[in-house]
Design a protein around this motif. Structure first.
Motif: not given
Length: 82
Positions: A1-28
């Protein structure tokens, strides 16, 4: 099985009533190898983001009564010829 780099620093930027805005740093990985990202909430695939350059996502239909969410972000990439 090959290892795949993960995206980094998953961050909750903003929370709304029924949704959330997420951001992250790209995989290496070189951008041409990244096919996209999968956003999971509580084990369910909720969004597929195509391409390497998009590093934000609006996750909708979030139940405001839900006490806890488990968010995961996966990188999908091209596999080089061996």
């Amino acid at each position: 099985m090959l290892g795949v780099p993960s995206p980094r620093r998953l961050h909750l930027e903003r929370q709304f009533t029924q949704s959330v805005l997420l951001s992250w740093k790209p995989a290496d990985l070189p951008a041409d190898q990244v096919k996209g990202y999968g956003v999971y909430a509580n084990g369910e695939l909720r969004l597929m983001i195509k391409g390497a350059s998009k590093t934000k996502a609006l996750l909708e239909s979030i139940d405001p009564e839900e006490v806890k969410f488990i968010l995961k972000l996966w990188c999908y990439c091209k596999i080089k010829d061996l």
